[in-house]
Write a protein that holds these residues in place. Sequence first.
Motif, mmCIF file in Angstrom:
data_model
loop_
_atom_site.group_PDB
_atom_site.id
_atom_site.type_symbol
_atom_site.label_atom_id
_atom_site.label_comp_id
_atom_site.label_asym_id
_atom_site.label_seq_id
_atom_site.Cartn_x
_atom_site.Cartn_y
_atom_site.Cartn_z
ATOM 1 N N PHE A 23 37.996 32.428 47.815
ATOM 2 C CA PHE A 23 36.929 31.268 48.338
ATOM 3 C C PHE A 23 37.391 30.533 48.929
ATOM 4 O O PHE A 23 36.537 30.155 49.482
ATOM 5 C CB PHE A 23 36.662 31.250 46.888
ATOM 6 C CG PHE A 23 35.756 31.729 46.027
ATOM 7 C CD1 PHE A 23 34.327 32.496 46.490
ATOM 8 C CD2 PHE A 23 36.208 32.289 44.759
ATOM 9 C CE1 PHE A 23 33.834 33.504 45.666
ATOM 10 C CE2 PHE A 23 35.199 33.077 44.151
ATOM 11 C CZ PHE A 23 34.204 33.223 44.406
ATOM 12 N N GLY A 24 39.092 30.511 48.989
ATOM 13 C CA GLY A 24 39.414 29.018 49.477
ATOM 14 C C GLY A 24 38.986 28.022 49.245
ATOM 15 O O GLY A 24 38.822 27.687 48.496
ATOM 16 N N PRO A 25 40.012 27.018 50.155
ATOM 17 C CA PRO A 25 39.814 25.696 49.675
ATOM 18 C C PRO A 25 38.803 25.355 49.743
ATOM 19 O O PRO A 25 38.118 24.329 48.773
ATOM 20 C CB PRO A 25 41.119 24.293 50.480
ATOM 21 C CG PRO A 25 40.901 26.111 51.117
ATOM 22 C CD PRO A 25 40.791 27.419 50.927
ATOM 23 N N ARG A 26 37.759 25.188 50.643
ATOM 24 C CA ARG A 26 37.115 24.404 50.740
ATOM 25 C C ARG A 26 35.323 24.588 50.290
ATOM 26 O O ARG A 26 34.859 24.123 50.129
ATOM 27 C CB ARG A 26 36.432 25.417 53.220
ATOM 28 C CG ARG A 26 37.058 24.499 53.639
ATOM 29 C CD ARG A 26 36.509 24.629 54.564
ATOM 30 N NE ARG A 26 37.608 24.693 55.427
ATOM 31 C CZ ARG A 26 37.594 24.762 57.413
ATOM 32 N NH1 ARG A 26 36.629 25.093 58.156
ATOM 33 N NH2 ARG A 26 38.328 23.909 57.855
ATOM 34 N N LYS A 27 35.547 25.955 49.655
ATOM 35 C CA LYS A 27 34.432 26.367 48.683
ATOM 36 C C LYS A 27 34.738 25.986 46.978
ATOM 37 O O LYS A 27 33.270 26.111 46.696
ATOM 38 C CB LYS A 27 34.330 28.256 48.966
ATOM 39 C CG LYS A 27 33.096 28.771 49.844
ATOM 40 C CD LYS A 27 31.693 28.185 49.308
ATOM 41 C CE LYS A 27 30.764 29.713 50.389
ATOM 42 N NZ LYS A 27 30.122 28.520 49.788
ATOM 43 N N LEU A 28 35.404 25.462 46.893
ATOM 44 C CA LEU A 28 36.379 25.764 45.521
ATOM 45 C C LEU A 28 35.215 24.117 44.713
ATOM 46 O O LEU A 28 34.903 24.870 43.398
ATOM 47 C CB LEU A 28 37.538 25.541 45.561
ATOM 48 C CG LEU A 28 38.847 26.452 44.812
ATOM 49 C CD1 LEU A 28 39.810 25.824 45.235
ATOM 50 C CD2 LEU A 28 37.901 27.494 44.710
ATOM 51 N N PRO A 29 35.200 23.022 46.482
ATOM 52 C CA PRO A 29 33.943 22.281 45.174
ATOM 53 C C PRO A 29 32.928 22.235 45.124
ATOM 54 O O PRO A 29 31.956 21.777 43.994
ATOM 55 C CB PRO A 29 34.528 21.044 46.268
ATOM 56 C CG PRO A 29 35.392 21.184 47.025
ATOM 57 C CD PRO A 29 35.699 22.562 47.122
ATOM 58 N N GLU A 30 32.278 23.372 45.507
ATOM 59 C CA GLU A 30 30.759 23.535 45.389
ATOM 60 C C GLU A 30 30.984 24.490 44.053
ATOM 61 O O GLU A 30 30.175 24.776 43.215
ATOM 62 C CB GLU A 30 30.314 24.153 46.743
ATOM 63 C CG GLU A 30 29.697 23.635 47.682
ATOM 64 C CD GLU A 30 29.660 25.209 49.250
ATOM 65 O OE1 GLU A 30 29.052 25.463 48.421
ATOM 66 O OE2 GLU A 30 29.679 24.664 50.154
ATOM 67 N N ILE A 31 31.874 25.212 44.164
ATOM 68 C CA ILE A 31 31.828 25.793 42.644
ATOM 69 C C ILE A 31 32.510 25.347 41.344
ATOM 70 O O ILE A 31 31.328 25.881 40.636
ATOM 71 C CB ILE A 31 32.898 27.507 43.403
ATOM 72 C CG1 ILE A 31 32.613 28.356 44.283
ATOM 73 C CG2 ILE A 31 33.488 28.244 41.348
ATOM 74 C CD1 ILE A 31 33.694 29.929 44.612
ATOM 75 N N GLY A 32 33.084 24.208 41.558
ATOM 76 C CA GLY A 32 32.655 23.447 40.944
ATOM 77 C C GLY A 32 32.007 23.347 39.961
ATOM 78 O O GLY A 32 31.915 22.238 38.629
ATOM 79 N N GLY A 33 30.889 22.326 41.089
ATOM 80 C CA GLY A 33 30.412 21.697 40.286
ATOM 81 C C GLY A 33 28.439 22.712 40.281
ATOM 82 O O GLY A 33 28.425 22.541 39.130
ATOM 83 N N ALA A 34 28.937 24.167 40.826
ATOM 84 C CA ALA A 34 27.692 24.496 40.072
ATOM 85 C C ALA A 34 28.106 25.448 38.160
ATOM 86 O O ALA A 34 27.683 25.280 37.945
ATOM 87 C CB ALA A 34 27.712 26.250 41.092
ATOM 88 N N VAL A 35 29.671 24.856 38.610
ATOM 89 C CA VAL A 35 30.032 25.875 37.067
ATOM 90 C C VAL A 35 29.727 24.127 36.384
ATOM 91 O O VAL A 35 29.497 25.232 34.567
ATOM 92 C CB VAL A 35 31.640 25.756 37.199
ATOM 93 C CG1 VAL A 35 32.282 25.767 35.771
ATOM 94 C CG2 VAL A 35 31.740 27.199 37.710
#
Length: 67
Positions: A23-35
């Motif tokens: 996913f790359g480092p830019r997408k991780l905050p979005e993914i973490g928030g969604a989880v």
Amino acid sequence: MGGLGAIGVPGLIIILVIVLIVFGPRKLPEIGGAVGKTFAEFKKSTKGLIDDEDEPAKKVEKKSDAS
């Protein structure tokens, strides 16, 4: 066949590295928030179900106390 509990710390590190690569480092905050939102909603729903199961027992207790 230990299930999810058998992953351990090294397994979690490998999984996190793979997720970072995919996913790359830019997408991780979005993914973490969604989880996080998903877990919060799941917890809220399960709490509601547990409260609904306890409700009939409380009604029966109130009826027996009134008698």
